[in-house]
Structures are given as structure tokens and as C-alpha cells.
Design an enzyme around this catalytic site. Structure first.
Site, PDB file in Angstrom:
ATOM      1  CD1 TRP A  10      40.170  -1.199  59.688  1.00  0.00           C
ATOM      2  CD2 TRP A  10      41.104  -2.301  61.535  1.00  0.00           C
ATOM      3  NE1 TRP A  10      40.584  -2.179  59.619  1.00  0.00           N
ATOM      4  CE2 TRP A  10      41.411  -2.689  60.830  1.00  0.00           C
ATOM      5  CE3 TRP A  10      41.606  -2.629  62.645  1.00  0.00           C
ATOM      6  CZ2 TRP A  10      41.947  -4.202  60.634  1.00  0.00           C
ATOM      7  CZ3 TRP A  10      43.070  -3.672  63.059  1.00  0.00           C
ATOM      8  CH2 TRP A  10      43.054  -4.519  61.506  1.00  0.00           C
ATOM      9  CE  LYS A  11      35.086   5.848  60.376  1.00  0.00           C
ATOM     10  NZ  LYS A  11      33.357   6.606  59.848  1.00  0.00           N
ATOM     11  CG  HIS A  96      37.163  11.495  60.689  1.00  0.00           C
ATOM     12  ND1 HIS A  96      35.684  11.199  61.011  1.00  0.00           N
ATOM     13  CD2 HIS A  96      37.118  10.415  59.796  1.00  0.00           C
ATOM     14  CE1 HIS A  96      35.522  10.382  60.047  1.00  0.00           C
ATOM     15  NE2 HIS A  96      36.216   9.492  59.267  1.00  0.00           N
ATOM     16  CD  GLU A 145      37.018  10.790  55.375  1.00  0.00           C
ATOM     17  OE1 GLU A 145      37.321   9.464  54.663  1.00  0.00           O
ATOM     18  OE2 GLU A 145      36.698  10.538  56.449  1.00  0.00           O
ATOM     19  N   GLY A 151      30.821   6.779  56.949  1.00  0.00           N
ATOM     20  CA  GLY A 151      29.204   6.322  56.804  1.00  0.00           C
ATOM     21  C   GLY A 151      27.820   5.738  56.908  1.00  0.00           C
ATOM     22  CB  SER A 182      30.061   5.648  51.123  1.00  0.00           C
ATOM     23  OG  SER A 182      29.538   5.820  52.170  1.00  0.00           O
TER      24      SER A 182
HETATM   25  P1  PGA Z   1      33.402   4.383  55.636  1.00  0.00           P
HETATM   26  O1  PGA Z   1      33.977   6.081  56.233  1.00  0.00           O
HETATM   27  O2  PGA Z   1      34.027   4.225  54.302  1.00  0.00           O
HETATM   28  O3  PGA Z   1      32.881   4.250  56.271  1.00  0.00           O
HETATM   29  O4  PGA Z   1      31.831   5.788  54.989  1.00  0.00           O
HETATM   30  C1  PGA Z   1      35.444   6.540  55.868  1.00  0.00           C
HETATM   31  C2  PGA Z   1      35.716   7.327  57.111  1.00  0.00           C
HETATM   32  O5  PGA Z   1      35.286   8.041  57.901  1.00  0.00           O
HETATM   33  O6  PGA Z   1      37.080   8.207  56.704  1.00  0.00           O
END
Ligand code: PGA
Length: 223
Positions: A10-11, A96, A145, A151, A182
């Protein structure tokens, strides 16, 4: 059959009431399934209330933290030590790309964080974006990632992600590798279909409870 992990990151989103609203929508719709693991990594502020709700309602959801202090408990203002986090979560995201970039996290800091996680029985989930980034033998969970995909709405191809996972596993066959960047319910299954990928780390699409359930439904088609 491989286990499939669907992990929400969820950041810096969702206050306590929004977090509880989400878990009360998603929780009841996750039937116990032998090979499915659903993990939620909320903000630190929501961990405690989510934990109580998950326990009382017996939801099949595991909690993760998004960060951990590189130090033991002590005079480190603003830091959450592994000891403190271990009361609230079982997993912790480390390395991350948003932390490497915005908080100058180096390989040395990441390595200290992994050690702290292990010391307090937290399972570290290490994020990497290239094969050059270190994957310590203390880590079993790794998320690939790619920077261009986090994002942005532009995911990597399942083929590239699987190839990346395969290369990591050639170095350490015990790794459990996820893809993140994404992911949504339209592309989730194509990643999960790849034998070398064991799950998804999901940012934006995890915030909406109904969208997250759709992604879990994609995972269930494979189980
Ligand atoms: P995102 O982020 O699905 O919004 O691209 C993934 C993440 O940063 O773990």
C-alpha cells in the site's frame, strides 16, 4: 504445485479506517486455499488494528511491513526495529526501489536490514530491479521490480520477468521469485502462468479492494 503469493504493497496510502474497510471487504472473500498466500503490507500506523481484525475475524491474510530499521531497538528516533515489528508482522519488504532512490538505501544498509529481519524471525522480501543488485543467501523471497514498470502503468512482459526469475534461481534454486510493477487483473494471470514466477507484488492495483479480489481470482484459476 507451486504456492502463489499475492502481496499488496500500500506504500504511503490508507489511514486506519480505510485499511479496516479494505480488510473487511477482502478478508471474507479469501477462502482458505492450500497453495494461496495473501499478504498485505500497510502503513506502520495501520498494522496493529489490522492485526487485531485479522485475528478476530480469522481472515486468511498475512501482514507485512514495508520497511525495517537497520539497527536494533534503541535511540534511533523514527525507526521501527525488527523486534518491534515482529509483534505485528511476519514479512518485511526490503530494498524497494522507492527506498533505494528516495532514501539513499545502499546495498550495505539493505544488508543490515536483512540481518535485523532474520534476527527477529521476520521473513525479508527483497526487491531488485537488476541482476547486479545483491541477493543475500539469507533471503528466500525476492521480487523483480523493473524501474520502468513501478507505478507507471507499463508492466514488463511476463517472458522478461520469467527470464529474470530463472537467472536468479540459477544462482540460488531455493529462491521464491515474484514480479511487481503495474500489475492489474488484466495481466496478473500471464505472470502467474510462468513456472519460475511464484507471485505478484502489487502497488496501485492493491488499493482498490474489488480490483485486488479480481487479481486473487486470477490466481485461483491456476491453483
Ligand atoms: P505498482 O507498484 O503496482 O503501483 O507498479 C508495485 C510496487 O512498487 O511494489
Amino acid at each position: 504445485m507451486k504456492d502463489i503469493w499475492i502481496i499488496a504493497n500500500w506504500k504511503s496510502h490508507k489511514d486506519i479506517s480505510q485499511s479496516l474497510e479494505w480488510i473487511d471487504i477482502v478478508g471474507p472473500r479469501i477462502a482458505p486455499a492450500d497453495h494461496l498466500k495473501v499478504v498485505v503490507c500497510p502503513s506502520f500506523t495501520a498494522l496493529s488494528d489490522l492485526k487485531k481484525t485479522i485475528e478476530v475475524s480469522k481472515y486468511q491474510v498475512t501482514l507485512g511491513a514495508q520497511n525495517i530499521s537497520p539497527f536494533d531497538s534503541g535511540p534511533f528516533t523514527g525507526e521501527e526495529s525488527g523486534e518491534l515489528l515482529s509483534q505485528l508482522s511476519e514479512i518485511v519488504i526490503i530494498g524497494h526501489s522507492e527506498r533505494r532512490k528516495n532514501f539513499n538505501e545502499t546495498e550495505q544498509i539493505i544488508s543490515l536490514k536483512i540481518q535485523e529481519a532474520k534476527k527477529f524471525n521476520l521473513n525479508p522480501l527483497l526487491c531488485v530491479s537488476s541482476q547486479d543488485q545483491l541477493v543475500s543467501d539469507q533471503v528466500q523471497l525476492v521480487a523483480y521490480e523493473p524501474l520502468f514498470a513501478v507505478g507507471t502503468g507499463i508492466a514488463d512482459t511476463p517472458e522478461n520477468a520469467a527470464d529474470f526469475a530463472k537467472k536468479l534461481k540459477q544462482k540460488n534454486p531455493n529462491l521464491i521469485v515474484f514480479y511487481g510493477g503495474s500489475v492489474d487483473h488484466n495481466n496478473a494471470k500471464a505472470f502467474l502462468d510462468k513456472p519460475d514466477l511464484s507471485g505478484l507484488l502489487i502497488g496501485k492495483s492493491s488499493l482498490d479492494a474489488e480490483e485486488f479480489i479480481k487479481i486473487i481470482d486470477q490466481a485461483k484459476e491456476i491453483l
